[in-house]
Design a protein around this motif. Structure first.
Motif, PDB file in Angstrom:
ATOM      1  N   GLY A   1       0.814  -1.209   0.000  1.00  0.00           N
ATOM      2  CA  GLY A   1       0.000   0.000   0.000  1.00  0.00           C
ATOM      3  C   GLY A   1       0.844   1.254   0.000  1.00  0.00           C
ATOM      4  O   GLY A   1       0.543   2.228  -0.710  1.00  0.00           O
ATOM      5  N   ILE A   2       1.931   1.241   0.770  1.00  0.00           N
ATOM      6  CA  ILE A   2       2.840   2.398   0.809  1.00  0.00           C
ATOM      7  C   ILE A   2       3.455   2.630  -0.565  1.00  0.00           C
ATOM      8  O   ILE A   2       3.503   3.767  -1.065  1.00  0.00           O
ATOM      9  N   LEU A   3       3.927   1.565  -1.199  1.00  0.00           N
ATOM     10  CA  LEU A   3       4.541   1.702  -2.523  1.00  0.00           C
ATOM     11  C   LEU A   3       3.527   2.190  -3.552  1.00  0.00           C
ATOM     12  O   LEU A   3       3.830   3.062  -4.377  1.00  0.00           O
ATOM     13  N   ALA A   4       2.305   1.638  -3.502  1.00  0.00           N
ATOM     14  CA  ALA A   4       1.277   2.045  -4.464  1.00  0.00           C
ATOM     15  C   ALA A   4       0.952   3.523  -4.319  1.00  0.00           C
ATOM     16  O   ALA A   4       0.797   4.244  -5.318  1.00  0.00           O
ATOM     17  N   ASN A   5       0.848   4.004  -3.089  1.00  0.00           N
ATOM     18  CA  ASN A   5       0.505   5.409  -2.881  1.00  0.00           C
ATOM     19  C   ASN A   5       1.666   6.341  -3.219  1.00  0.00           C
ATOM     20  O   ASN A   5       1.471   7.421  -3.780  1.00  0.00           O
ATOM     21  N   MET A   6       2.905   5.921  -2.889  1.00  0.00           N
ATOM     22  CA  MET A   6       4.071   6.747  -3.186  1.00  0.00           C
ATOM     23  C   MET A   6       4.305   6.888  -4.683  1.00  0.00           C
ATOM     24  O   MET A   6       4.758   7.928  -5.165  1.00  0.00           O
ATOM     25  N   LEU A   7       4.009   5.829  -5.441  1.00  0.00           N
ATOM     26  CA  LEU A   7       4.265   5.841  -6.882  1.00  0.00           C
ATOM     27  C   LEU A   7       3.105   6.409  -7.691  1.00  0.00           C
ATOM     28  O   LEU A   7       3.232   6.603  -8.895  1.00  0.00           O
ATOM     29  N   SER A   8       1.985   6.671  -7.026  1.00  0.00           N
ATOM     30  CA  SER A   8       0.845   7.274  -7.718  1.00  0.00           C
ATOM     31  C   SER A   8       1.012   8.788  -7.778  1.00  0.00           C
ATOM     32  O   SER A   8       1.423   9.410  -6.795  1.00  0.00           O
ATOM     33  N   PRO A   9       0.679   9.415  -8.894  1.00  0.00           N
ATOM     34  CA  PRO A   9       0.789  10.885  -8.972  1.00  0.00           C
ATOM     35  C   PRO A   9      -0.312  11.622  -8.225  1.00  0.00           C
ATOM     36  O   PRO A   9      -0.171  12.813  -7.938  1.00  0.00           O
ATOM     37  N   HIS A  10      -1.398  10.938  -7.880  1.00  0.00           N
ATOM     38  CA  HIS A  10      -2.559  11.629  -7.310  1.00  0.00           C
ATOM     39  C   HIS A  10      -2.274  12.345  -5.990  1.00  0.00           C
ATOM     40  O   HIS A  10      -2.714  13.493  -5.815  1.00  0.00           O
ATOM     41  N   PRO A  11      -1.575  11.742  -5.017  1.00  0.00           N
ATOM     42  CA  PRO A  11      -1.320  12.493  -3.776  1.00  0.00           C
ATOM     43  C   PRO A  11      -0.517  13.763  -4.001  1.00  0.00           C
ATOM     44  O   PRO A  11      -0.782  14.796  -3.378  1.00  0.00           O
ATOM     45  N   TYR A  12       0.472  13.694  -4.907  1.00  0.00           N
ATOM     46  CA  TYR A  12       1.303  14.864  -5.186  1.00  0.00           C
ATOM     47  C   TYR A  12       0.472  15.959  -5.862  1.00  0.00           C
ATOM     48  O   TYR A  12       0.568  17.137  -5.484  1.00  0.00           O
TER      49      TYR A  12
END
Length: 209
Positions: free
Chosen positions: A109-120
């Motif tokens: 989950g951490i990797l998926a969220n870190m690699l997604s552009p949406h949070p940034y």
């Protein structure tokens, strides 16, 4: 403070229910390894988003005197939220294509969220500018925004993990579709507010609103 809590809650619910890499992972882990694994994935944003929030707040603090740049950022945030609203209004449900994966739910989950552009994109164009504006009312207003956002973001994903654990057809059902559409119209209204703020910062708002 209630205003920012409400905005955070609406944005959190929309992000929590919207299809994406993290939601797919929440559901796949739930189906493969049980509800607890899905919940662990849902908690990933608490770990990954903190440095993103600090970075975007630092950048915006350096730009606080440049109203033109802040206006462009606000309009960009409006475009981002408008796109989210458009996608939500068009929601028709979806079928999951589950990737094969071993059980290490929180790390994945951490990797998926870190690699997604949406949070940034969200924190730079919407989240951090909203927190900066809320600071005018004191520290509790931005805290309420963050609390509302993450309570609803993570709460929505945990709720979906529990629902998926008992019914795999939930994402094709009417409740999911109409929830997304209702949130979509609210997001479109928020996008219009961001456009208004952006135009005012660029010096055009007085003639249009």
């Amino acid at each position: 403070m209630g205003y920012y809590l409400t905005i955070g809650a609406v944005l959190g619910l929309s992000a929590g229910f919207a299809p994406g890499p993290l939601l797919t992972l929440v559901i796949s882990e739930t189906l493969r390894h049980g509800i607890r694994s899905g919940i662990r994935v849902a908690l990933a944003p608490i770990i990954t988003d903190f440095p993103i929030i600090l970075l975007t707040l630092l950048v915006l603090s350096k730009l606080s005197a440049f109203h033109g740049i802040l206006g462009i950022i606000s309009i960009a945030g409006g475009v981002f939220i408008l796109f989210m609203g458009y996608e939500s209004v068009r929601a028709k449900g979806f079928d999951l294509q589950l990737p094969s994966a071993e059980k290490r739910s929180l790390r994945k989950g951490i990797l998926a969220n870190m690699l997604s552009p949406h949070p940034y994109l969200f924190w730079f164009s919407v989240g951090a500018p909203t927190m900066t504006k809320a600071l005018v009312q004191g520290p509790w207003a931005p805290a309420a925004f963050v609390a509302g956002f993450y309570a609803c973001l993570i709460g929505a994903k945990i709720a979906l993990a529990i629902l998926v654990g008992s019914s795999r057809s939930f994402f094709r059902g009417a409740v999911y579709v109409w929830t997304m559409r209702a949130l979509g119209f609210v997001l479109i209204a928020l996008a219009l507010l961001l456009f208004r703020d952006g135009l005012r910062l660029l010096g055009f708002g007085g003639a249009l609103f």
